[in-house]
Design an enzyme around this catalytic site. Structure first.
Site, mmCIF file in Angstrom:
data_model
loop_
_atom_site.group_PDB
_atom_site.id
_atom_site.type_symbol
_atom_site.label_atom_id
_atom_site.label_comp_id
_atom_site.label_asym_id
_atom_site.label_seq_id
_atom_site.Cartn_x
_atom_site.Cartn_y
_atom_site.Cartn_z
ATOM 1 N N ASP A 36 -14.044 3.310 5.062
ATOM 2 C CA ASP A 36 -12.665 3.484 4.607
ATOM 3 C C ASP A 36 -12.474 2.635 3.362
ATOM 4 O OD1 ASP A 36 -9.819 4.159 4.944
ATOM 5 O OD2 ASP A 36 -10.374 4.448 7.047
ATOM 6 N N ASP A 84 -7.942 5.770 1.495
ATOM 7 C CA ASP A 84 -6.606 5.637 2.068
ATOM 8 C C ASP A 84 -5.517 5.921 1.021
ATOM 9 O OD1 ASP A 84 -5.267 4.552 4.577
ATOM 10 O OD2 ASP A 84 -4.362 3.244 3.071
ATOM 11 N N GLU A 109 -7.315 10.678 1.374
ATOM 12 C CA GLU A 109 -6.119 10.917 2.193
ATOM 13 C C GLU A 109 -4.946 11.105 1.235
ATOM 14 O OE1 GLU A 109 -3.421 8.848 5.677
ATOM 15 O OE2 GLU A 109 -4.033 7.737 3.920
ATOM 16 N N HIS A 165 -6.377 8.614 13.542
ATOM 17 C CA HIS A 165 -5.754 7.440 14.151
ATOM 18 C C HIS A 165 -4.251 7.360 13.874
ATOM 19 C CE1 HIS A 165 -6.532 6.554 10.008
ATOM 20 N NE2 HIS A 165 -5.722 5.514 10.084
ATOM 21 N N ASP A 166 -3.724 8.263 13.044
ATOM 22 C CA ASP A 166 -2.292 8.260 12.740
ATOM 23 C C ASP A 166 -1.538 9.384 13.438
ATOM 24 O OD1 ASP A 166 -2.573 6.127 10.956
ATOM 25 O OD2 ASP A 166 -2.989 7.457 9.262
HETATM 26 C C1 NOJ Z 1 -2.885 5.540 5.969
HETATM 27 C C2 NOJ Z 1 -3.671 5.042 7.132
HETATM 28 O O1 NOJ Z 1 -4.348 6.108 7.726
HETATM 29 C C3 NOJ Z 1 -2.702 4.351 8.045
HETATM 30 O O2 NOJ Z 1 -3.256 4.049 9.289
HETATM 31 C C4 NOJ Z 1 -2.205 3.132 7.348
HETATM 32 O O3 NOJ Z 1 -1.210 2.522 8.115
HETATM 33 C C5 NOJ Z 1 -1.624 3.470 5.971
HETATM 34 N N1 NOJ Z 1 -2.407 4.410 5.246
HETATM 35 C C6 NOJ Z 1 -1.524 2.229 5.133
HETATM 36 O O4 NOJ Z 1 -2.794 1.800 4.770
#
Ligand code: NOJ
Length: 563
Positions: free
Chosen positions: A101, A203, A260, A333-334
């Site tokens: 990441d 990210d 992302e 994970h989100d």
């Molecule tokens: C996206 C990530 O996937 C998430 O888990 C994170 O809280 C935010 N970006 C900030 O880095």
């Protein structure tokens, strides 16, 4: 540099590991790198090609590692750099790849750059972050809200200015306008690539270029802050930065990259992923994940309209075909667990989990499997708020309470959408703590572990695990999955997601029932096309009755392509 087919990621399946919750090898309640090493044979058995590991860098863990204190060190609870080197070696030994990441929109406020930046206005690191004067009377530089709630600006008494944080207060945004900062980031990326890693998941990478006027954002109804999105999502210099990063770093290695990108449209995605532009290989879209909420507020729940979902996938599949490349995901994970979200995690848990897998894995793009998805892990409902761990959820609770939401309404939103749904420990067996740790887990295990766990899945031939294994193999065997054209079928049917993948020689017809009802296929032409066609994969024992789909049935037929 290794000379291989540089497009290997087009035929790969990626598995995401959230290290904190994967496997704890030393009993401190937190997953770790040696825990991952212990489970590599399990991943190999599943058949995946690439492991993406969420941040393992040194961090105060305000956002579980997405707040990095030191990019070149490992978080002590996860292990050491030696452990990391071992992991990389063991992954490669098994002929898999490892993607890290890359979190470079922001750092932790405990990063040395920020510590220096904050000291005084003349610090050489001052400009590594985004500092601005307030508007007077305690007013921040503009009205932007942070994605984790509250203002996006934090006043710092020492130098009497505000710094920008699009996420938590302890996650100050980096200033990509600064060339020295960019060089430092590239150096850090080379450090990892020179170790031999196989790529980066980046990210919120489309947030790194901000409109330097920092204009106020629109304040929508029911919101306390302005939406800065138009001024930092796909911002003015984003393509320039990514092309520079590609020139300086990425192009020099045989790797894969995935950005992302919340708020990226298909038009944006074409620019980011068209190989001629020399930016990234693929991006994560959020559009399909935003369909079950109102007004872009993920907590404001709305039932999924399958027709909308189908049209959305159709748009992505057709727009990028022959131009860029898609990533395919239901989970990370989100996001809440997909079987609880778009499937049925009770009566039809196994069947609907398999159906969802078919629906996604037969599309064009690189599929991502999130830990536990391959055994059909479900959302969790902790009764007590204090059993949750996610910073986003606690900030949201306060904000919604102020807006007059009841406790019950907020808890229901957490049950449906909270990120901790994805972060409960991996369920390895039916023993204590689901076999995740011998200590006290940092977050409670999902009570359904007795029924849903890896051990049970491996013992059972018909399990979701083996179904995923088969889907992964199919991608290797059938070129039509990688390269075929996508054509949506039964466009307005509200219960069936059906599409064709048209390859040079072979065409697939994919039928997925998203409901718990028996559904008749009303398109007679389609019924006659699939009549007597061989079945490639299905979650139903027999597919004799081809005029109707059983609840959550998924079936893929193979036909000769018409030339
Ligand atoms: C996206 C990530 O996937 C998430 O888990 C994170 O809280 C935010 N970006 C900030 O880095």
């Amino acid at each position: 540099m290794k000379k291989t087919n540089r497009d290997w990621w087009k035929k790969s399946v990626v598995y995401q590991i959230y290290p904190k919750s994967f496997y704890d090898s030393n009993g401190d309640g937190v997953g770790d790198i040696l825990g991952i090493v212990e489970k590599l044979d399990y991943l190999k058995k599943l058949g995946i090609d690439v492991i993406w590991v969420s941040p393992i860098y040194d961090s105060p863990q305000v956002d579980n590692g997405y707040d990095i204190r030191n990019y070149k060190a490992i978080f002590h609870q996860y292990g050491t750099m030696d452990d990391f080197d071992l992991l990389l070696k063991e992954v490669h030994k098994r002929d898999m790849k490892l993607v890290m990441d890359l979190v470079v929109n922001h750092t932790s406020d405990e990063h040395i750059w920020f510590i220096e930046s904050r000291k005084n206005k003349n610090s050489p690191y001052r400009d590594y972050y985004i500092w601005r004067d307030g508007k007077g009377d305690g007013m921040p530089p503009n009205n932007w809200g942070s994605i984790f709630g509250g203002s996006a600006w934090k006043y710092d008494e020492k130098t009497e200015q505000y710094y920008l944080h699009l996420f938590a207060v302890k996650q100050p945004d980096l200033n990509w306008e600064n060339e020295e900062l960019r060089k430092d980031i590239y150096k850090m990326m080379r450090f990892w690539l020179d170790k031999g890693i196989d790529g980066f998941r980046m990210d919120v990478i489309n947030f790194i270029s901000k409109n330097q006027q920092f204009p106020d954002g629109e304040i929508r109804e029911g919101q306390a802050f302005g939406d800065g999105g138009p001024y930092f999502v796909n911002g003015p210099r984003i393509h320039e930065y990514l092309q520079e990063m590609n020139r300086e770093v990425l192009s020099k290695y045989d790797i894969m990259t995935v950005g992302e990108m919340p708020g990226a449209s298909t038009e944006d995605a074409k620019k980011y992923t068209n190989p001629q532009n020399n930016e990234l290989n693929m991006i994560f879209t959020f559009e399909h994940m935003n369909l079950d909420c109102k007004n872009g507020d993920k907590w404001d729940l709305k039932p999924l309209d399958l027709v909308e979902l189908k049209k959305n996938f159709e748009k992505w599949q057709t727009s990028l075909h022959g131009i860029g490349w898609n990533s395919l995901y239901w989970n990370n994970h989100d996001q809440p667990r997909i079987v609880s979200r778009f499937g049925d995690d009770e009566t039809y848990r196994e069947k609907s989990a398999k159906m969802l897998a078919v629906c996604l894995h037969m599309m064009q793009g690189t599929p991502y499997i999130y830990q536990g998805e391959e055994i059909g892990m479900t959302n969790v409902r902790f009764e007590k708020l204090e059993d949750y761990r996610d910073i986003e959820l606690f900030n949201m609770y306060k904000e919604k309470q102020q807006l007059g939401w009841s406790h019950k309404k907020i808890m229901n939103a957490i049950y449906a959408k909270g990120r901790d749904n994805a972060r409960t420990p991996m369920q390895w067996d039916d023993g204590e703590n689901a076999g995740f740790t011998k200590g006290t887990p940092w977050i409670n295990v999902n009570p359904r572990y007795k029924e849903i766990n890896v051990k049970a899945a491996l013992e059972h031939k018909e399990s979701i695990f083996y179904f995923y294994q088969r889907l992964i193999q199919l991608r290797k065997e059938k070129d039509v999955i990688t390269s075929g054209k996508f054509e949506l079928l039964l466009r307005d049917n509200p219960k069936i997601f059906a599409y064709k993948r048209i390859g040079e020689k072979e065409t697939f017809i994919v039928l997925c029932n998203f409901s718990n009802e028996h559904i008749t296929i009303e398109d007679l032409e389609l019924v006659s096309e699939i009549k007597n066609a061989p079945v490639v994969i299905s979650n139903e024992k027999t597919n004799n009755n081809r005029k109707e789909l059983t609840p959550y049935e998924a079936v893929v037929y193979s036909l000769m392509s018409k030339n």
